[in-house]
Design a protein around this motif. Structure first.
Motif, PDB file in Angstrom:
ATOM      1  N   LYS A   1       0.825  -1.204   0.000  1.00  0.00           N
ATOM      2  CA  LYS A   1       0.000   0.000   0.000  1.00  0.00           C
ATOM      3  C   LYS A   1       0.862   1.259   0.000  1.00  0.00           C
ATOM      4  CE  LYS A   1      -4.143  -2.049   1.876  1.00  0.00           C
ATOM      5  NZ  LYS A   1      -4.519  -2.619   0.663  1.00  0.00           N
ATOM      6  N   ASP A   2       2.092   1.161   0.483  1.00  0.00           N
ATOM      7  CA  ASP A   2       2.973   2.326   0.430  1.00  0.00           C
ATOM      8  C   ASP A   2       3.579   2.507  -0.965  1.00  0.00           C
ATOM      9  OD1 ASP A   2       4.431  -0.031   0.768  1.00  0.00           O
ATOM     10  OD2 ASP A   2       6.050   0.952   1.863  1.00  0.00           O
ATOM     11  N   PHE A   3       3.597   1.457  -1.783  1.00  0.00           N
ATOM     12  CA  PHE A   3       4.122   1.556  -3.156  1.00  0.00           C
ATOM     13  C   PHE A   3       3.018   1.959  -4.119  1.00  0.00           C
ATOM     14  CE2 PHE A   3       5.084  -0.523  -7.291  1.00  0.00           C
ATOM     15  CZ  PHE A   3       6.167   0.263  -7.634  1.00  0.00           C
ATOM     16  N   VAL A   4       1.941   1.222  -4.112  1.00  0.00           N
ATOM     17  CA  VAL A   4       0.773   1.554  -4.930  1.00  0.00           C
ATOM     18  C   VAL A   4      -0.249   2.107  -3.947  1.00  0.00           C
ATOM     19  CG1 VAL A   4      -0.954   0.707  -6.546  1.00  0.00           C
ATOM     20  CG2 VAL A   4       1.328  -0.274  -6.544  1.00  0.00           C
ATOM     21  N   SER A   5      -0.058   3.341  -3.632  1.00  0.00           N
ATOM     22  CA  SER A   5      -0.801   3.963  -2.540  1.00  0.00           C
ATOM     23  C   SER A   5      -2.273   4.150  -2.864  1.00  0.00           C
ATOM     24  CB  SER A   5      -0.178   5.320  -2.218  1.00  0.00           C
ATOM     25  OG  SER A   5      -0.449   6.220  -3.280  1.00  0.00           O
ATOM     26  N   PRO A   6      -3.062   4.420  -1.832  1.00  0.00           N
ATOM     27  CA  PRO A   6      -4.471   4.734  -2.066  1.00  0.00           C
ATOM     28  C   PRO A   6      -4.639   5.928  -3.019  1.00  0.00           C
ATOM     29  CG  PRO A   6      -4.104   4.274   0.248  1.00  0.00           C
ATOM     30  CD  PRO A   6      -2.748   4.308  -0.409  1.00  0.00           C
ATOM     31  N   ALA A   7      -3.684   6.839  -3.047  1.00  0.00           N
ATOM     32  CA  ALA A   7      -3.784   7.989  -3.957  1.00  0.00           C
ATOM     33  C   ALA A   7      -3.747   7.532  -5.417  1.00  0.00           C
ATOM     34  CB  ALA A   7      -2.662   8.986  -3.683  1.00  0.00           C
ATOM     35  N   LEU A   8      -2.894   6.565  -5.753  1.00  0.00           N
ATOM     36  CA  LEU A   8      -2.835   6.067  -7.129  1.00  0.00           C
ATOM     37  C   LEU A   8      -4.129   5.331  -7.471  1.00  0.00           C
ATOM     38  CD1 LEU A   8      -1.310   5.746  -9.781  1.00  0.00           C
ATOM     39  CD2 LEU A   8      -0.251   3.685  -8.840  1.00  0.00           C
ATOM     40  N   GLY A   9      -4.645   4.566  -6.528  1.00  0.00           N
ATOM     41  CA  GLY A   9      -5.915   3.879  -6.756  1.00  0.00           C
ATOM     42  C   GLY A   9      -7.056   4.862  -6.959  1.00  0.00           C
ATOM     43  N   ALA A  10      -7.091   5.913  -6.157  1.00  0.00           N
ATOM     44  CA  ALA A  10      -8.145   6.922  -6.288  1.00  0.00           C
ATOM     45  C   ALA A  10      -8.014   7.674  -7.613  1.00  0.00           C
ATOM     46  CB  ALA A  10      -8.085   7.895  -5.113  1.00  0.00           C
ATOM     47  N   TRP A  11      -6.782   7.994  -8.009  1.00  0.00           N
ATOM     48  CA  TRP A  11      -6.562   8.673  -9.287  1.00  0.00           C
ATOM     49  C   TRP A  11      -7.013   7.772 -10.443  1.00  0.00           C
ATOM     50  CZ3 TRP A  11      -1.336   9.064 -12.197  1.00  0.00           C
ATOM     51  CH2 TRP A  11      -1.467   9.924 -13.293  1.00  0.00           C
ATOM     52  N   THR A  12      -6.630   6.496 -10.371  1.00  0.00           N
ATOM     53  CA  THR A  12      -7.020   5.555 -11.418  1.00  0.00           C
ATOM     54  C   THR A  12      -8.541   5.433 -11.489  1.00  0.00           C
ATOM     55  OG1 THR A  12      -4.959   4.342 -11.056  1.00  0.00           O
ATOM     56  CG2 THR A  12      -6.668   3.217 -12.308  1.00  0.00           C
ATOM     57  N   GLN A  13      -9.192   5.342 -10.351  1.00  0.00           N
ATOM     58  CA  GLN A  13     -10.650   5.241 -10.316  1.00  0.00           C
ATOM     59  C   GLN A  13     -11.286   6.475 -10.962  1.00  0.00           C
ATOM     60  OE1 GLN A  13     -12.516   2.681  -9.477  1.00  0.00           O
ATOM     61  NE2 GLN A  13     -14.499   3.695  -9.606  1.00  0.00           N
ATOM     62  N   GLU A  14     -10.798   7.646 -10.627  1.00  0.00           N
ATOM     63  CA  GLU A  14     -11.362   8.881 -11.183  1.00  0.00           C
ATOM     64  C   GLU A  14     -11.146   8.958 -12.694  1.00  0.00           C
ATOM     65  OE1 GLU A  14     -13.360  12.437 -11.537  1.00  0.00           O
ATOM     66  OE2 GLU A  14     -13.334  11.047  -9.855  1.00  0.00           O
ATOM     67  N   VAL A  15      -9.937   8.630 -13.145  1.00  0.00           N
ATOM     68  CA  VAL A  15      -9.613   8.712 -14.571  1.00  0.00           C
ATOM     69  C   VAL A  15     -10.396   7.680 -15.372  1.00  0.00           C
ATOM     70  CG1 VAL A  15      -7.750   8.317 -16.259  1.00  0.00           C
ATOM     71  CG2 VAL A  15      -7.329   9.738 -14.239  1.00  0.00           C
ATOM     72  N   MET A  16     -10.478   6.465 -14.865  1.00  0.00           N
ATOM     73  CA  MET A  16     -11.054   5.370 -15.648  1.00  0.00           C
ATOM     74  C   MET A  16     -12.556   5.178 -15.446  1.00  0.00           C
ATOM     75  SD  MET A  16      -8.410   4.639 -17.328  1.00  0.00           S
ATOM     76  CE  MET A  16      -8.904   3.176 -18.217  1.00  0.00           C
ATOM     77  N   ARG A  17     -13.094   5.638 -14.311  1.00  0.00           N
ATOM     78  CA  ARG A  17     -14.515   5.425 -14.038  1.00  0.00           C
ATOM     79  C   ARG A  17     -15.278   6.701 -13.714  1.00  0.00           C
ATOM     80  NH1 ARG A  17     -12.750   1.422 -15.796  1.00  0.00           N
ATOM     81  NH2 ARG A  17     -13.006  -0.691 -15.062  1.00  0.00           N
ATOM     82  N   GLY A  18     -14.569   7.802 -13.534  1.00  0.00           N
ATOM     83  CA  GLY A  18     -15.230   9.059 -13.211  1.00  0.00           C
ATOM     84  C   GLY A  18     -15.983   9.624 -14.401  1.00  0.00           C
ATOM     85  N   PRO A  19     -16.661  10.744 -14.197  1.00  0.00           N
ATOM     86  CA  PRO A  19     -17.414  11.372 -15.290  1.00  0.00           C
ATOM     87  C   PRO A  19     -16.487  11.727 -16.452  1.00  0.00           C
ATOM     88  CG  PRO A  19     -17.869  12.455 -13.181  1.00  0.00           C
ATOM     89  CD  PRO A  19     -16.753  11.498 -12.950  1.00  0.00           C
ATOM     90  N   SER A  20     -16.942  11.453 -17.659  1.00  0.00           N
ATOM     91  CA  SER A  20     -16.154  11.747 -18.854  1.00  0.00           C
ATOM     92  C   SER A  20     -17.057  11.668 -20.074  1.00  0.00           C
ATOM     93  CB  SER A  20     -15.014  10.729 -19.002  1.00  0.00           C
ATOM     94  OG  SER A  20     -14.288  10.956 -20.197  1.00  0.00           O
ATOM     95  N   GLU A  21     -16.677  12.400 -21.110  1.00  0.00           N
ATOM     96  CA  GLU A  21     -17.362  12.257 -22.394  1.00  0.00           C
ATOM     97  C   GLU A  21     -16.965  10.953 -23.080  1.00  0.00           C
ATOM     98  OE1 GLU A  21     -16.795  15.817 -24.749  1.00  0.00           O
ATOM     99  OE2 GLU A  21     -17.388  17.091 -23.081  1.00  0.00           O
ATOM    100  N   TRP A  22     -15.879  10.343 -22.629  1.00  0.00           N
ATOM    101  CA  TRP A  22     -15.456   9.031 -23.148  1.00  0.00           C
ATOM    102  C   TRP A  22     -16.150   7.952 -22.332  1.00  0.00           C
ATOM    103  CZ3 TRP A  22     -13.313   9.571 -27.601  1.00  0.00           C
ATOM    104  CH2 TRP A  22     -12.389  10.575 -27.864  1.00  0.00           C
ATOM    105  N   SER A  23     -16.539   6.875 -22.973  1.00  0.00           N
ATOM    106  CA  SER A  23     -17.116   5.740 -22.253  1.00  0.00           C
ATOM    107  C   SER A  23     -16.009   5.003 -21.490  1.00  0.00           C
ATOM    108  CB  SER A  23     -17.783   4.774 -23.237  1.00  0.00           C
ATOM    109  OG  SER A  23     -16.796   4.108 -24.019  1.00  0.00           O
TER     110      SER A  23
END
Length: 193
Positions: A40-62
């Motif tokens: 968790k210190d290497f792939v921190s919660p911040a990277l997971g949260a960023w990935t979630q936002e980029v890949m599943r957050g609101p976007s004009e892309w599906s």
């Protein structure tokens, strides 16, 4: 270099959780998830949260289009793990033949012009970042991509230019196609965070 920690883990709880998830999936939990559980210190919660936002957050892309973008960046970075993983997710929202044609050559794939132009921007961003200029964005916008789409695509590109490098550096094991498919179903349900 394959780290023994990817197999061994750093706590009894993590190892037990990975075993339970692997049994439920009927396959070995992919290394990306193992690293997230173990370090968790290497792939921190911040990277997971960023990935979630980029890949599943609101976007004009599906979701499928963003996953295809991730697979494309992985292809350009020669990361077979990420190509397989994100192609398997992408085809839940993009026709598999179209995804495969795109992975073969996005310039000739049967995709919409805004996506084609955006993938060209991502290709330059990934392979020749020193050649990426405002004119590339204007060209993509002339092809129909919006500023919001280009911003979201740039986030996908930045994210996958990081993720593919650590997947390659840690020598992630490559699952079979059926295993990638099982993991894709899990990722669509669970997300990245």
């Amino acid at each position: 270099m394959r780290l023994t920690e990817v197999e061994r883990g750093d706590s009894f709880r993590s190892r037990a959780l990975i075993r339970v998830i692997s049994l439920a999936l009927g396959m070995r939990l992919p290394d990306a998830a193992r690293v997230a559980f173990y370090h968790k210190d290497f792939v921190s919660p911040a990277l997971g949260a960023w990935t979630q936002e980029v890949m599943r957050g609101p976007s004009e892309w599906s979701v499928g289009e963003r996953e295809l973008m991730g697979a494309m960046v992985a292809k350009w970075n020669s990361c077979p793990f990420c190509v397989g993983a994100h192609r398997a997710i992408a085809v839940r929202g993009v026709d598999p033949a179209v995804a495969d044609a795109c992975l073969e050559d996005h310039r000739t794939a049967p995709i919409a012009e805004p996506l084609r132009a955006t993938l060209s921007v991502l290709e330059t961003m990934t392979l020749h970042p020193d050649r990426l200029h405002g004119a590339d964005m204007k060209e993509a916008m002339a092809a129909g991509a919006t500023r919001a789409q280009l911003k979201d695509a740039a986030a996908v590109g930045a994210l996958f230019n990081i993720i593919t490098r650590y997947a390659n550096a840690l020598d992630f094991a490559i699952p079979t196609d059926p295993e990638f498919d099982k993991a894709a179903v899990m990722m669509l349900k669970r997300g990245y965070a």
